[in-house]
Design an enzyme around this catalytic site. Structure first.
Site, PDB file in Angstrom:
ATOM      1  CB  SER A 129     -17.368 -12.022  14.116  1.00 41.42           C
ATOM      2  OG  SER A 129     -16.363 -11.330  13.425  1.00 41.42           O
ATOM      3  CD  GLU A 131     -13.289 -10.749   9.415  1.00 41.94           C
ATOM      4  OE1 GLU A 131     -13.112 -11.477   8.436  1.00 41.94           O
ATOM      5  OE2 GLU A 131     -12.853  -9.586   9.475  1.00 41.94           O
ATOM      6  CE1 TYR A 153     -13.864 -16.480  14.069  1.00 40.90           C
ATOM      7  CE2 TYR A 153     -14.237 -14.550  12.685  1.00 40.90           C
ATOM      8  CZ  TYR A 153     -14.229 -15.155  13.932  1.00 40.90           C
ATOM      9  OH  TYR A 153     -14.599 -14.427  15.034  1.00 40.90           O
TER      10      TYR A 153
END
Ligand code: NAP
Ligand code: F7E
Length: 334
Positions: A129, A131, A153
């Site tokens: 991801s 992120e 996460y």
């Protein structure tokens, strides 16, 4: 016939990938979790009658149960494994860090170990991801940009990224990381900001709700269409050698811009309806993400097709229909 195993088949990406692979002639196996209520809504149209779609098979499993993953690997003997399962909500990962890391980080390791111990040549896709770039150290972000994760996460996803790369280098596994930037669709979970906005705005238009409560409107994301992005996952596993790829549109827009796009499509002024609720702020925020997918374009021949504007319209139109149906139902009950 090629066999694919998908973890997270009931999620947004799982459903689009399943459709895509079935069209390509694959036999698709999906791992679902046991739940007290039905949660296969996104794939029900593919599975209504098992006799209509004998190439789609669902089995019970969980990323937190390594024994179960090993047993499934030995039973199914897939050619390709797409690891899409995750506790994928960044805000929720601050509330449930241990569970998030168990499912999203250790879960990947359990799956990689299940593949390694099966002693079969399996191709592996890891849902990495954007992120992981978190507090970005450069703009735009490429495959070479260092990670700076800002949530449990993101830390879990960074762990899985490195484990995937390590299994490739240590054991010669055909393992790829797709570093996907935000991708949305009418099937997006309703607590992610784009879908929350399209659901909220269309319900406001239909007089089903009065206000929409949001957090940080200044955050910027590189938003693409999930239907475009799942093709990139498959393309990565069809190459001669495994590698890691950024998948993004190259454009960055704020939450505010998405609000403007959606509300103006409905002839509404978002400022009259949106209120800020501090519950939706994160302890540490990712302010800006913008990807550079040049490598994917060059090697995979992949490019996004749906623009930011078209994505907002697609999601708003789909939710307008849902809100319209909801309104009719409400009126019938009165
Ligand atoms: P999603 O809609 O939240 O779907 C997540 C899937 O994972 C669901 O099928 C869920 O099952 C399953 N799952 C969660 N915990 C599990 C566990 N412990 N064991 C087995 N299955 C579990 O996510 P998505 O948007 O499709 O994203 C797919 C993957 O890409 C995720 O790994 C996500 O982190 C990653 N990703 C997403 C984006 C994006 O913008 N969408 C961008 C980059 C990376 P239930 O239906 O039972 O909850
Ligand atoms: O937030 C802001 C919020 O939850 C986007 C996941 O698929 O993409 C997703 O993670 C932005 C953030 O997505 C609300 O603070 C404002 O800055 O839609 P989101 P995300 O956190 O970017 C990445 C690539 C993944 O990998 C993840 O799995 O919007 N925001 N107000 C809000 N966000 C939410 N959810 N709700 C609000 O009310």
């Amino acid at each position: 016939m090629k066999k694919a195993l998908i973890t997270g088949i009931t999620g947004q990406d799982g459903s689009y990938l399943t459709e895509f692979l079935l069209k390509k002639g694959y036999e698709v196996w999906g791992i679902i979790r046991r739940s007290s209520s039905f949660h296969t809504g996104r794939i029900d149209h593919l599975y209504k009658d098992p006799h209509d779609m004998p190439r789609l098979k669902l089995v019970y499993g969980d990323m937190t149960d390594g024994t179960n993953l090993s047993a499934l690997m030995n039973e199914i003997k897939p050619d390709e494994v797409y690891n899409l399962a995750a506790q994928s909500h960044v805000r929720v990962s601050f509330d449930m860090p241990i569970y998030t890391v168990n499912a999203d980080a250790l879960g990947t390791l359990r799956l990689l170990e299940a593949i390694r111990s099966s002693n079969r040549a399996v191709k592996f896709y890891q849902a990495s991801s954007s992120e992981m770039y978190g507090k970005v150290v450069e703009i735009p972000q490429t495959e070479k940009t260092p990670f700076y994760p800002r949530s449990p996460y993101a830390c879990a996803k960074a762990y899985s990224f490195w484990q995937t790369l390590n299994y490739r280098e240590a054991y010669g596994l055909f393992a790829c990381n797709g570093i996907l930037f935000n991708h949305e669709s009418p099937r997006r979970g309703e607590t992610f900001v784009t879908r929350k906005i399209t659901r909220g705005a269309t319900r406001i238009k239909c007089c089903l709700q009065e206000k929409l409560y949001l957090g940080n409107l200044e955050a910027k994301r590189d938003w693409g269409y999930a239907g475009d992005y799942i093709e990139a996952m498959w393309l990565m596993l069809q190459q001669d050698k495994p590698d890691d790829f950024v998948i993004a549109t190259g454009e960055s827009h704020s939450v505010k811009e998405f609000l403007e796009e959606v509300f103006s499509h409905l002839d509404l002024d978002w400022k009259k309806y949106v209120e800020i609720d501090s519950r939706y702020f994160r302890p540490s925020e990712v302010e800006l993400l913008q990807g550079d997918a040049s490598k994917a374009k060059k090697i995979l021949g992949w490019e996004p097709k749906v623009t930011f504007k078209a994505l907002a319209k697609m999601m708003t139109d789909a939710d307008m229909k849902t809100a319209g149906d909801e309104k009719i139902l409400k009126e019938q009950r009165q």
